[in-house]
Motif scaffolding. Structure first.
Motif, PDB file in Angstrom:
ATOM      1  N   LEU A  17      82.666 -31.194  80.695  1.00 56.31           N
ATOM      2  CA  LEU A  17      83.360 -30.047  80.116  1.00 56.31           C
ATOM      3  C   LEU A  17      82.647 -29.540  78.866  1.00 56.31           C
ATOM      4  O   LEU A  17      82.733 -28.332  78.535  1.00 56.31           O
ATOM      5  N   GLY A  18      81.941 -30.441  78.181  1.00 54.97           N
ATOM      6  CA  GLY A  18      81.201 -30.018  76.987  1.00 54.97           C
ATOM      7  C   GLY A  18      79.904 -29.309  77.315  1.00 54.97           C
ATOM      8  O   GLY A  18      79.221 -28.811  76.406  1.00 54.97           O
ATOM      9  N   ALA A  19      79.527 -29.220  78.600  1.00 52.02           N
ATOM     10  CA  ALA A  19      78.249 -28.618  78.996  1.00 52.02           C
ATOM     11  C   ALA A  19      78.429 -27.253  79.642  1.00 52.02           C
ATOM     12  O   ALA A  19      77.550 -26.781  80.364  1.00 52.02           O
ATOM     13  N   ASP A  20      79.565 -26.572  79.385  1.00 53.71           N
ATOM     14  CA  ASP A  20      79.843 -25.234  79.903  1.00 53.71           C
ATOM     15  C   ASP A  20      79.654 -25.159  81.424  1.00 53.71           C
ATOM     16  O   ASP A  20      78.788 -24.421  81.921  1.00 53.71           O
ATOM     17  N   PRO A  21      80.463 -25.936  82.182  1.00 53.00           N
ATOM     18  CA  PRO A  21      80.280 -25.965  83.640  1.00 53.00           C
ATOM     19  C   PRO A  21      80.863 -24.723  84.314  1.00 53.00           C
ATOM     20  O   PRO A  21      81.598 -23.944  83.704  1.00 53.00           O
ATOM     21  N   SER A  22      80.549 -24.591  85.584  1.00 54.92           N
ATOM     22  CA  SER A  22      81.155 -23.522  86.395  1.00 54.92           C
ATOM     23  C   SER A  22      82.628 -23.811  86.597  1.00 54.92           C
ATOM     24  O   SER A  22      83.086 -24.948  86.414  1.00 54.92           O
ATOM     25  N   ALA A  26      84.313 -27.478  86.486  1.00 52.46           N
ATOM     26  CA  ALA A  26      85.301 -27.707  85.425  1.00 52.46           C
ATOM     27  C   ALA A  26      86.639 -28.120  86.019  1.00 52.46           C
ATOM     28  O   ALA A  26      87.370 -28.937  85.438  1.00 52.46           O
ATOM     29  N   HIS A  30      88.638 -31.492  84.883  1.00 55.28           N
ATOM     30  CA  HIS A  30      90.023 -31.487  84.403  1.00 55.28           C
ATOM     31  C   HIS A  30      90.926 -32.322  85.322  1.00 55.28           C
ATOM     32  O   HIS A  30      91.861 -32.983  84.859  1.00 55.28           O
TER      33      HIS A  30
END
Length: 883
Positions: A17-22, A26, A30
């Motif tokens: 989540l800290g790596a700006d996923p799609s 994401a 979650h």
């Protein structure tokens, strides 16, 4: 990964989540965090992450991803107590998913149906899911589905079907790295073992599962629920209540699942009722009913209502309304196919009987009685209890006795599958009602002989066969050694600084739990007792001189069964509660007399002894004859100093837990060789002063092969190997260490152990004698091939017991009797150490002259000085058994 390695899965999801996923990725992250929080943390956080995962799946326009998240969200909503919203999420998930994904959604909805107690729907969904999962070669989810189906079968009482599914699932788990699911499979096997009646295997498997979960760092609330169920069946209700309450507190602390909280409260309510705490049971059950109702979990709510009714009855609130409530609960449980339905019918019948509603009682009891022919042991016990009550209501004493006999036979077989003496003792509580019904029926219709037979039928049964020998378990042996070392260090810290050592004591308690846990795993070796009590045989062995006095308690009153001269006579004595109070007064008086300056209390103690005699023997005291007397008291009177009673004071007197136990002791032959073992532990106020004198006395003897060298007998005062036949072994100082002491005690003819005794009311099998390297505990004695034929324990607290089960005693003396010891002299009250020395020397003098322990103790009391301290010391000792 969230089940195989939950901590690592959580970390990787947060990193993702800290790596700006799609949105798609994401959503997965979650969902993983939501699953972790749902099962191991805060359900509110779980719901927030899962709703976010659902929204991201929708944004990614992936119907399969959305269906999968909706299933996870549905489970979390139900665990949070929001059942309607959870089921709605599943409806959308089933509609959005297809093929393999839909099968996974159906499996999770089946799980939710099981949580809600709707077992038919659960079986239907899992039936639809398994073929699709198998076709997709989805090993993990197929194994999960099989495990769930097995668990549902267990809830419905179908143990064989459950076993088949558990076996198939286990074979699949062996091919995966899903450690959490593997632990869950072991836990499920433990539940299956419990449902089939194998309590030791259930405890072993549940403990193994706990170890697996601990390695993963995952909470174990469901495991706690199942373990508490097994503990209750084993008679360990107090422990179950403590575990359940602790789990509720832990669950509240993390904001965990409300469904699990309700289940834990239900378990706690049942445990409190069985532990004799009806008000606590009432409080826990009321909250559980409210939670289950709010969660729409009718199956569980009905079970909680059953416990609520039982608690109300236990608090004395029997009424016609409760009959109707219990009957309604029984009908609902029967409709569910719940194994507890007969228990509810029995409850309704019992309340109706108490109200005099015989027709209603018969109707409910007849339903409950059907369970006597099948199912696990405790279910059959319920059926036989119902049948006995039916017979009593019909006025058939023969029917009562037959039902009680059959029911206790069932419990006998179950009890003997338990290897640990503690479990055997506590399990007898299940038969207390049947034993009491049979005693009342025999009192009315069968005369004193029949009452004696039934009094013996359920008295001190734990002594009827030796406990299973502890296995050569290196983990158990290591734990016992570590426990002994820590206990010695803790004692040293208290002695040196006067303060406890909390860290040492915490570790000591942990080791106690580990030792106890592993000993409870032992399975019994015998299918049943096989040796029934024979009144005729007892009377023949007593002959014309000896009298055996067995005290039976019926409806709170003591009945004296006086056996001897070929007959059994019955006398009514006083109330048990009054005798218990008087016995406590006597104990307090003896404690005071153990110290100088208490002489003024001597007349008060003697007067209390006279009152005890009236309460316990009544008119039977005038019919004891002039010969030896054997007293067989109920467990609740185990602390009575019988030699204080005027009618018994000058007699050859012995005490036995049961007439059967006395007969076995009479038939026990002494070992060949006659080796004596004298042990002196550290820290005695008298220094164990009698031991050197006894050593010198025995050293004067010579066996034929010793010649006239004047050397001490083989083994005397040595630290070498085990001494040979006829030797006298003296162990003191560094030689008085537990391993060496046990080697010498094994098979000895006589053991005199002068060591500090400590009685543990909280855990009686950890009662101990203090040796140079730490405590010698009851579990140590159970490792002997044969305990000494005669044992003399001259220190305080050595004859104290915990009264458990129906009429059982747990403690040092009762542990020795089934292991080959025929006679024990031990102390029932605190004594003056210095006054013990002349008593012990006189006792051994009598043994040297060929007397029995009881005869030698009688003469030793008579030889003591007449002051109050010595008189009280003599009264505090009793001879147990028949050697």
């Amino acid at each position: 990964m969230v089940f195989a390695a939950p901590g690592e899965a959580l970390t990787r999801a947060e990193e993702l989540l800290g790596a700006d996923p799609s949105p798609l990725h994401a959503s997965v992250a979650h969902q993983v965090i939501g699953i972790w929080q749902r099962d191991f943390g805060d359900t509110r956080r779980a719901l927030a992450h899962l709703r976010r995962a659902r929204d991201l799946a929708a944004r990614a326009e992936s119907a399969e991803r959305e269906a999968d998240v909706l299933a996870t969200l549905g489970v979390a909503l139900v665990h949070a107590g929001r059942t309607r919203a959870g089921l709605a999420a599943f409806e959308r998930g089933v509609a959005r998913g297809s093929g393999h994904t839909r099968a996974r959604v159906l499996f999770r909805r089946a799980y939710v149906w099981w949580v809600l107690g709707r077992h038919g729907e659960a079986l239907e969904d899992v039936r639809r899911a398994i073929p699709v999962l198998r076709q997709a070669d989805d090993v993990i989810w197929t194994a999960r589905a099989l495990t769930l189906r097995a668990t549902v079968h267990l809830a419905l009482g179908s143990v064989e079907r459950a076993d088949a599914d558990f076996t198939a699932a286990e074979a699949l788990w062996d091919t995966t790295g899903q450690e959490h699911d593997k632990a869950d499979a072991v836990e499920s096997k433990g539940l299956a073992a419990f449902r089939s009646g194998d309590v030791p295997a259930a405890l072993r498997l549940l403990d193994e599962a706990a170890e697996r979960y601990a390695k993963l760092g995952t909470p174990t609330f469901m495991l706690t629920i199942r373990r508490c169920e097994v503990l209750m069946a084993a008679g360990l209700a107090t422990e179950a209540l403590a575990e359940a309450d602790a789990a509720v507190a832990a669950l509240d602390g993390i904001g965990g699942q409300s469904t699990r909280k309700a289940e834990l409260l239900l378990v706690a309510a049942r445990a409190a009722r069985l532990a004799g705490e009806p008000q606590t049971s009432l409080a826990r059950a009321a909250v559980a009913v409210r939670l289950f109702a709010g969660q729409r979990r009718t199956w569980y709510e009905t079970h909680a209502r059953l416990v609520l009714i039982e608690a109300r009855v236990a608090t004395g609130h029997g009424s016609g309304r409760l009959v109707a409530d219990a009957a309604a609960v029984a009908e609902r449980l029967a409709a569910f196919g719940a194994p507890a339905a007969p228990e509810a019918s029995l409850l309704a019948g019992r309340i109706a009987l108490d109200l005099g509603w015989t027709a209603d009682a018969e109707r409910h009891l007849a339903v409950a009685a059907r369970s006597r022919h099948g199912g696990p042991p405790l279910a059959r016990m319920t059926g036989w209890a119902a049948q006995a009550l039916r017979a009593r209501a019909a006025g058939s004493a023969r029917g009562v006795l037959e039902a009680c006999r059959r029911g206790l036979d069932v419990l006998d077989d179950h009890r003997m599958t338990l290897g640990a003496s503690e479990l055997r003792a506590r399990a007898t509580a299940q038969g207390a009602e049947l034993a009491a019904l049979a005693q009342r029926a025999s009192l009315v219709s069968g005369g004193p002989r029949r009452l004696l037979g039934w009094s013996e039928r359920w008295r001190a049964t734990v002594l009827s066969a030796p406990p299973t020998r502890p296995p050569a378990d290196p983990v158990l042996l290591t734990a016992m050694t570590a426990f002994r070392e820590l206990a010695a260090r803790a004692e040293e810290a208290r002695t040196d600084g006067g303060r406890p050592a909390p860290a040492l004591e915490r570790e000591q308690r942990r080791l106690e739990r580990e030792i106890r846990s592993r000993t409870l795993h032992m399975r019994g070796e015998a299918p049943g007792d096989g040796d029934r009590f024979d009144v005729g045989r007892l009377l023949r062995r007593l002959g014309d001189e000896v009298r055996l006095v067995e005290l039976a308690v019926l409806d709170g009153r003591v009945h004296v069964l006086l056996c001897g001269q070929g007959r059994v006579r019955r006398f009514e004595a006083g109330l048990l509660t009054e005798a218990e109070v008087e016995a406590e007064h006597v104990q307090a008086g003896l404690r005071r007399l153990a110290h100088p300056g208490g002489e003024a209390r001597l007349p008060l103690v003697e007067a209390a002894g006279a009152r005890l005699e009236r309460l316990l023997l009544g008119p039977a005291a005038a019919h004891l004859g002039s010969g030896p007397v054997v007293v067989v008291p109920p467990g609740r009177l185990h602390r009575v100093p019988w030699a204080l009673l005027p009618a018994l004071r000058e007699r050859v007197l012995s005490v036995s837990p049961s007439a059967s136990s006395w007969l076995r002791a009479r038939d026990t032959a002494p070992p060949p060789g006659g080796r004596q073992v004298l042990v002196r532990g550290p820290g005695l106020a008298s220094g164990g002063a009698e031991v050197p004198e006894l050593s010198d006395r025995y050293a004067g003897r010579r066996t034929p092969d010793e010649g006239g060298t004047g050397a001490p007998p083989p083994g005397a005062r040595t630290g070498g190997g085990t001494a040979g036949p006829g030797a006298t072994v003296v162990l003191e100082g560094g030689d008085a260490r537990v391993p060496r002491v046990l080697r010498e005690l094994d098979g000895a003819a006589l053991a005199h152990i002068a060591a500090h005794g400590t009685f543990r009311a909280d855990s009686p099998l950890f009662s101990s004698l203090r040796m140079a390297d730490g405590p010698l505990i009851v579990h140590d004695f159970e490792r002997l091939d044969r305990s000494p034929y005669r044992i003399i324990l001259p220190c305080c607290d050595t004859a104290r017991f915990a009264s458990v089960g129906a009429d059982e005693l747990l403690g040092l003396v009762t542990a020795l009797l089934p292991l080959g010891t025929a006679g024990v002299v031990a102390c029932t009250a605190p004594v003056n150490d210095a006054a013990v020395v002349p008593l012990m020397l006189a006792l051994h003098k009598g043994l040297d002259a060929g007397l029995s322990l009881a005869e030698a103790l009688r003469d030793a009391r008579a030889a003591l000085p007449g002051d109050a301290v010595h008189q009280a010391t003599g009264w505090a000792f009793s001879a147990f058994g028949a050697a």
